[in-house]
Design a protein around this motif. Structure first.
Motif, PDB file in Angstrom:
ATOM      1  N   VAL A 115      52.937  55.331 -12.401  1.00  0.00           N
ATOM      2  CA  VAL A 115      53.151  56.544 -11.610  1.00  0.00           C
ATOM      3  C   VAL A 115      52.116  56.332 -10.361  1.00  0.00           C
ATOM      4  O   VAL A 115      50.792  56.247 -10.825  1.00  0.00           O
ATOM      5  CB  VAL A 115      52.803  57.787 -12.411  1.00  0.00           C
ATOM      6  N   ILE A 116      52.704  56.376  -9.295  1.00  0.00           N
ATOM      7  CA  ILE A 116      51.656  56.359  -8.047  1.00  0.00           C
ATOM      8  C   ILE A 116      51.918  57.802  -7.464  1.00  0.00           C
ATOM      9  O   ILE A 116      52.922  58.224  -7.083  1.00  0.00           O
ATOM     10  CB  ILE A 116      52.261  55.225  -7.072  1.00  0.00           C
ATOM     11  N   VAL A 117      50.883  58.690  -7.305  1.00  0.00           N
ATOM     12  CA  VAL A 117      50.753  60.114  -6.653  1.00  0.00           C
ATOM     13  C   VAL A 117      50.366  59.914  -5.391  1.00  0.00           C
ATOM     14  O   VAL A 117      49.222  59.470  -5.027  1.00  0.00           O
ATOM     15  CB  VAL A 117      50.028  60.945  -7.591  1.00  0.00           C
ATOM     16  N   ASP A 118      51.308  60.196  -4.247  1.00  0.00           N
ATOM     17  CA  ASP A 118      50.777  60.289  -3.058  1.00  0.00           C
ATOM     18  C   ASP A 118      50.750  61.736  -2.526  1.00  0.00           C
ATOM     19  O   ASP A 118      51.794  62.406  -2.255  1.00  0.00           O
ATOM     20  CB  ASP A 118      51.923  59.464  -2.190  1.00  0.00           C
ATOM     21  N   VAL A 119      49.475  62.118  -2.183  1.00  0.00           N
ATOM     22  CA  VAL A 119      49.575  63.338  -1.794  1.00  0.00           C
ATOM     23  C   VAL A 119      49.424  63.580  -0.419  1.00  0.00           C
ATOM     24  O   VAL A 119      48.221  63.105   0.389  1.00  0.00           O
ATOM     25  CB  VAL A 119      48.086  64.146  -2.472  1.00  0.00           C
ATOM     26  N   GLN A 120      50.506  63.931   0.302  1.00  0.00           N
ATOM     27  CA  GLN A 120      50.792  63.303   1.513  1.00  0.00           C
ATOM     28  C   GLN A 120      49.790  64.325   2.625  1.00  0.00           C
ATOM     29  O   GLN A 120      49.702  65.316   2.441  1.00  0.00           O
ATOM     30  CB  GLN A 120      52.174  63.470   2.144  1.00  0.00           C
ATOM     31  N   PRO A 148      57.963  51.649 -11.401  1.00  0.00           N
ATOM     32  CA  PRO A 148      57.036  52.478 -10.705  1.00  0.00           C
ATOM     33  C   PRO A 148      57.880  53.489 -10.322  1.00  0.00           C
ATOM     34  O   PRO A 148      58.842  53.623  -9.864  1.00  0.00           O
ATOM     35  CB  PRO A 148      56.485  51.544  -9.649  1.00  0.00           C
ATOM     36  N   VAL A 149      57.043  54.874 -10.160  1.00  0.00           N
ATOM     37  CA  VAL A 149      57.634  55.958  -9.657  1.00  0.00           C
ATOM     38  C   VAL A 149      56.660  56.439  -8.637  1.00  0.00           C
ATOM     39  O   VAL A 149      55.424  56.817  -8.979  1.00  0.00           O
ATOM     40  CB  VAL A 149      57.902  57.119 -10.996  1.00  0.00           C
ATOM     41  N   ILE A 150      57.062  57.189  -7.638  1.00  0.00           N
ATOM     42  CA  ILE A 150      56.304  57.569  -6.464  1.00  0.00           C
ATOM     43  C   ILE A 150      56.483  59.169  -6.604  1.00  0.00           C
ATOM     44  O   ILE A 150      57.591  59.613  -6.449  1.00  0.00           O
ATOM     45  CB  ILE A 150      56.407  56.990  -5.137  1.00  0.00           C
ATOM     46  N   LEU A 151      55.373  59.800  -6.784  1.00  0.00           N
ATOM     47  CA  LEU A 151      55.482  61.158  -6.837  1.00  0.00           C
ATOM     48  C   LEU A 151      54.913  61.762  -5.704  1.00  0.00           C
ATOM     49  O   LEU A 151      53.890  61.895  -5.101  1.00  0.00           O
ATOM     50  CB  LEU A 151      54.747  62.025  -7.874  1.00  0.00           C
ATOM     51  N   LEU A 152      55.782  62.323  -4.520  1.00  0.00           N
ATOM     52  CA  LEU A 152      55.427  62.853  -3.425  1.00  0.00           C
ATOM     53  C   LEU A 152      54.915  64.332  -3.159  1.00  0.00           C
ATOM     54  O   LEU A 152      55.882  65.163  -3.214  1.00  0.00           O
ATOM     55  CB  LEU A 152      56.281  62.600  -2.452  1.00  0.00           C
ATOM     56  N   SER A 153      53.503  64.682  -3.531  1.00  0.00           N
ATOM     57  CA  SER A 153      53.132  65.815  -3.173  1.00  0.00           C
ATOM     58  C   SER A 153      52.641  65.767  -1.826  1.00  0.00           C
ATOM     59  O   SER A 153      52.838  64.750  -1.094  1.00  0.00           O
ATOM     60  CB  SER A 153      51.978  66.159  -4.214  1.00  0.00           C
ATOM     61  N   ASP A 154      51.975  66.998  -1.385  1.00  0.00           N
ATOM     62  CA  ASP A 154      51.672  67.060   0.029  1.00  0.00           C
ATOM     63  C   ASP A 154      50.296  68.116  -0.078  1.00  0.00           C
ATOM     64  O   ASP A 154      50.247  68.629  -1.152  1.00  0.00           O
ATOM     65  CB  ASP A 154      52.341  67.302   1.120  1.00  0.00           C
ATOM     66  N   ASN A 155      49.590  68.000   0.965  1.00  0.00           N
ATOM     67  CA  ASN A 155      48.173  68.753   1.144  1.00  0.00           C
ATOM     68  C   ASN A 155      48.522  70.584   0.999  1.00  0.00           C
ATOM     69  O   ASN A 155      47.786  71.298   0.388  1.00  0.00           O
ATOM     70  CB  ASN A 155      47.707  68.719   2.671  1.00  0.00           C
ATOM     71  N   ALA A 175      59.642  64.715  -5.840  1.00  0.00           N
ATOM     72  CA  ALA A 175      58.774  65.303  -5.122  1.00  0.00           C
ATOM     73  C   ALA A 175      58.588  66.903  -5.647  1.00  0.00           C
ATOM     74  O   ALA A 175      59.735  67.505  -5.797  1.00  0.00           O
ATOM     75  CB  ALA A 175      59.081  65.571  -3.654  1.00  0.00           C
ATOM     76  N   PRO A 176      57.469  67.498  -6.121  1.00  0.00           N
ATOM     77  CA  PRO A 176      57.374  68.926  -6.678  1.00  0.00           C
ATOM     78  C   PRO A 176      57.553  70.003  -5.356  1.00  0.00           C
ATOM     79  O   PRO A 176      57.454  69.477  -4.200  1.00  0.00           O
ATOM     80  CB  PRO A 176      55.996  68.902  -7.024  1.00  0.00           C
ATOM     81  N   LYS A 177      58.029  71.023  -5.732  1.00  0.00           N
ATOM     82  CA  LYS A 177      58.202  72.113  -4.770  1.00  0.00           C
ATOM     83  C   LYS A 177      57.264  73.114  -4.635  1.00  0.00           C
ATOM     84  O   LYS A 177      57.370  73.714  -3.285  1.00  0.00           O
ATOM     85  CB  LYS A 177      59.856  72.720  -5.062  1.00  0.00           C
ATOM     86  N   SER A 178      56.442  73.148  -5.192  1.00  0.00           N
ATOM     87  CA  SER A 178      55.381  74.056  -5.363  1.00  0.00           C
ATOM     88  C   SER A 178      54.173  73.701  -6.205  1.00  0.00           C
ATOM     89  O   SER A 178      54.290  72.849  -7.028  1.00  0.00           O
ATOM     90  CB  SER A 178      55.944  75.521  -5.853  1.00  0.00           C
ATOM     91  N   PRO A 179      53.035  74.486  -5.981  1.00  0.00           N
ATOM     92  CA  PRO A 179      51.897  74.103  -6.752  1.00  0.00           C
ATOM     93  C   PRO A 179      52.128  74.194  -8.142  1.00  0.00           C
ATOM     94  O   PRO A 179      51.583  72.967  -8.729  1.00  0.00           O
ATOM     95  CB  PRO A 179      50.911  75.186  -6.757  1.00  0.00           C
TER      96      PRO A 179
END
Length: 632
Positions: free
Chosen positions: A352-357, A415-422, A391-395
């Motif tokens: 699992v690769i978490v990318d907090v954009q 591998p799975v990329i999880l695209l969160s953001d700031n 990608a999650p939609k909310s906190p």
């Protein structure tokens, strides 16, 4: 200044003077705390949010702070703010425009003034409106004196000097007294909006446990602010916002990074695997490392590596050894991890690769938000190297997205990329704590016996349903096999340069991703009369939802659909897209999802893009979508 009566607490003062202030009911309020990056605005906003959560209001927050560790004091680049939106009904965003601005200095006022609607309340710390501070931000004359704030309800409050005065009897140093002015402001706003405060007093006792003098100072400052609101003639009205109607259960206020970390803990428990996090600190992903490091009792191992490459290398090694390997980062870090992500794809191991954009390119704006890593997540590796992207939609949705990322990684050995953001990572909202029984069972079985007809172990003999290869823990007798990035022969795993085998393996790895079971996309279309569909992904869910809700309330039909799974896409997406005359895709990038949708489905999707480092406002989307609905 009215000092806090000895032996009494704020609520007791309120009882004594009950009836002196009129109380008004409101259905929603948006408050923004703003000041210098050393003024404690993030802490103040966080405490106000926690107080509000206790009352049962629905909440959404937007922290906004400088990238510099300590920008020059009193300057525009150094302004830090925290916006909280709370209501007696379900809300989706932190609000477009503040009803109240607390400005700790001229820079905070100037940086935020344009966002205020006419009639908004402005509480200003007059002590900081000196000639020197005014000159720093280009004010020749104080805006408190030149009539430029005539459209607002301005409340001048000498926050700094009143705080120092309130603490004089405690013998607190002037510098420490000045630092407590944020607690004075918090006490005032807590009184103004009838917030509970027991948790804040307990928080101060815990935070400054080693400094009893600071505990006393900050509590006294908070109480002084409360009393000022109760006794001054500057504020004649108090406000109340009733609790929101919410599904019964136990709630806590949670940020996206906290929820994501807890989701990973839950994934570890539900998979019955130890979790290993290899991470290198980077804004805005570091809080996940901090949170996970608190949960060692669940078998969580966290390693702060020397760099991004070492961090993911350790996570891949942990997966090879039979753990749930995770690595967290943000945009520049994903670029550095790219080669090792490709290695994990070739090895066909869960990761699992978490990318907090954050806003890029390069270092970009580390504390601002953007959705510009989608192309990198989908395509940003050498060779044909597909993987899953969600990608999650909310906190609060970060919790469930983390479990889903782990489920896919473990079941399909990818591998799975999880695209969160700031915006999602640092924003907060109420989270309904799920029952453990509600969480999916994502446990896995390791291969323990040879699987070949001749008694050999075939490391690339695949599950016919998932196309996943066996997962054998190193050291298991009889299951010796090669590992590495060189191309492997089908079934045997031997190194192979055969052209036909390479094409077979490349296509099979791609088919494995396409074989991932994901739910159909759901469409919110109230009366099924809409001809315009708004398609979003990730953190745009809130602003899109709020805009669509507003349009429907005005009688304009519009449909909304939101993607969690970006690779593979839901099987019914093509059918959904072609059911509407127009598809609009708002994104905080230059149209990355729109390009994918156009290429894959030949749908003339209309992109609507923003790359300002800030999330969309609901009003911006509402105006744009109204024009599309009315004019096509």
């Amino acid at each position: 200044m009215c000092s806090f009566p000895a032996g009494r607490r704020p609520w007791e003062v309120a009882k004594v003077s009950a009836g002196a202030k009129r109380v008004e009911q409101l259905d929603r309020v948006v408050i923004r705390f703003a000041g210098d990056s050393g003024d404690g605005m993030q802490l103040t906003g966080d405490r106000f949010t926690s107080e509000t959560a206790q009352l049962g209001n629905d909440i959404s927050t937007l922290p906004n702070f400088p990238a510099e560790i300590r920008a020059p004091a009193g300057t525009l680049p150094g302004v830090s703010s925290f916006q909280v939106h709370f209501a007696d009904y379900d809300i989706l965003t932190p609000g477009d425009a503040p009803n109240v601005l607390v400005a700790m200095n001229p820079a905070a006022l100037k940086a935020n003034l344009a966002d205020l609607p006419s009639g908004a309340d402005i509480i200003v710390n007059t002590d900081e409106f000196t000639k020197r501070n005014l000159a720093k931000v280009g004010y020749a004359v104080s805006p408190l004196e030149d009539g430029s704030l005539a459209d607002f309800a301005v409340h001048p409050v000498a926050l700094t000097s009143m705080t120092v005065g309130a603490l004089a009897e405690l013998g607190v140093a002037k510098k420490d007294g000045e630092r407590a002015k944020n607690m004075f402001a918090l006490g005032l706003l807590s009184w103004m909006y009838s917030r509970p405060f027991e948790s804040t007093l307990r928080f101060l006792e815990t935070k400054f446990a080693k400094r009893p003098d600071l505990v006393a100072a900050n509590k006294a400052a908070f109480q002084a602010g409360w009393n000022f609101g109760e006794t001054t003639e500057s504020f004649t009205v108090r406000y109340e916002v009733k609790p929101a109607r919410m599904k019964p259960g136990t709630y806590r206020n949670i940020t996206g990074n906290q929820a994501l970390a807890l989701g990973l803990v839950a994934a570890s428990v539900r998979s019955k695997l130890p979790l290993f996090l290899g991470a290198y600190p980077i804004t805005p992903a570091s809080d996940i490392l901090h949170e996970l490091s608190k949960h060692k009792k669940f078998g969580i191992t966290t390693v702060q590596a020397e760099d991004e490459i070492a961090a993911i290398g350790a996570a891949v090694g942990a997966s090879y050894g039979g753990a749930l390997g995770v690595t967290t980062t943000s945009g520049p870090g994903v670029a550095l991890k790219g080669e090792t992500i490709s290695l994990a794809i070739a090895l066909e191991l869960p990761l699992v690769i978490v990318d907090v954009q954050r806003a890029g390119p390069s270092t970009g704006m580390p504390t601002k938000t953007e959705q510009a890593d989608l192309n990198m997540a989908l395509f940003g590796r050498h060779g044909e190297a597909p993987l899953a992207v969600i990608a999650p939609k909310s906190p609060s949705d970060c919790f469930h997205a983390a479990i889903e990322a782990a489920r896919i990684a473990l079941k399909y050995r990818t591998p799975v990329i999880l695209l969160s953001d700031n915006y999602v990572a640092n924003g907060s909202e109420p989270w309904l704590l799920p029952s453990a029984d509600e969480l999916p069972d994502i446990s896995v079985e390791f291969t323990t016996e040879p699987n070949g007809e001749d008694g050999r172990f075939l490391p690339y003999l695949r599950d016919p349903e998932t196309l996943a290869r066996p997962w054998a823990i190193p050291g298991t007798a009889g299951l010796e096999h090669r590992i590495g990035g060189l191309e492997k022969a089908d079934k045997t795993g031997d190194i192979s340069y055969d052209p036909a085998n390479h094409e077979f393996m490349v296509r099979t790895r791609a088919q494995r991703i396409e074989a991932i079971e994901v739910p159909d996309i759901e469409v919110e279309d109230a009366d099924e009369s809409a001809r315009v569909l708004v398609l979003g992904w990730g953190s745009t869910y809130g602003p899109i939802g709020a805009a669509c809700r507003a349009l429907r309330q005005r009688g304009l039909p519009i449909a909304q659909a939101h993607l969690r799974h970006l690779a593979p896409l839901p099987a019914n997406l093509g059918e959904v897209l072609t059911a509407y005359d127009k598809v609009v895709i708002p994104e905080m990038n230059l149209g990355q999802l729109a390009h994918v949708i156009r290429a894959k489905y030949l749908v003339d999707a209309v992109p609507f893009n923003q790359v300002s480092g800030l999330p969309f406002t609901a009003a911006t989307l509402e105006n744009m979508l109204e024009d599309v609905v009315k004019n096509g």
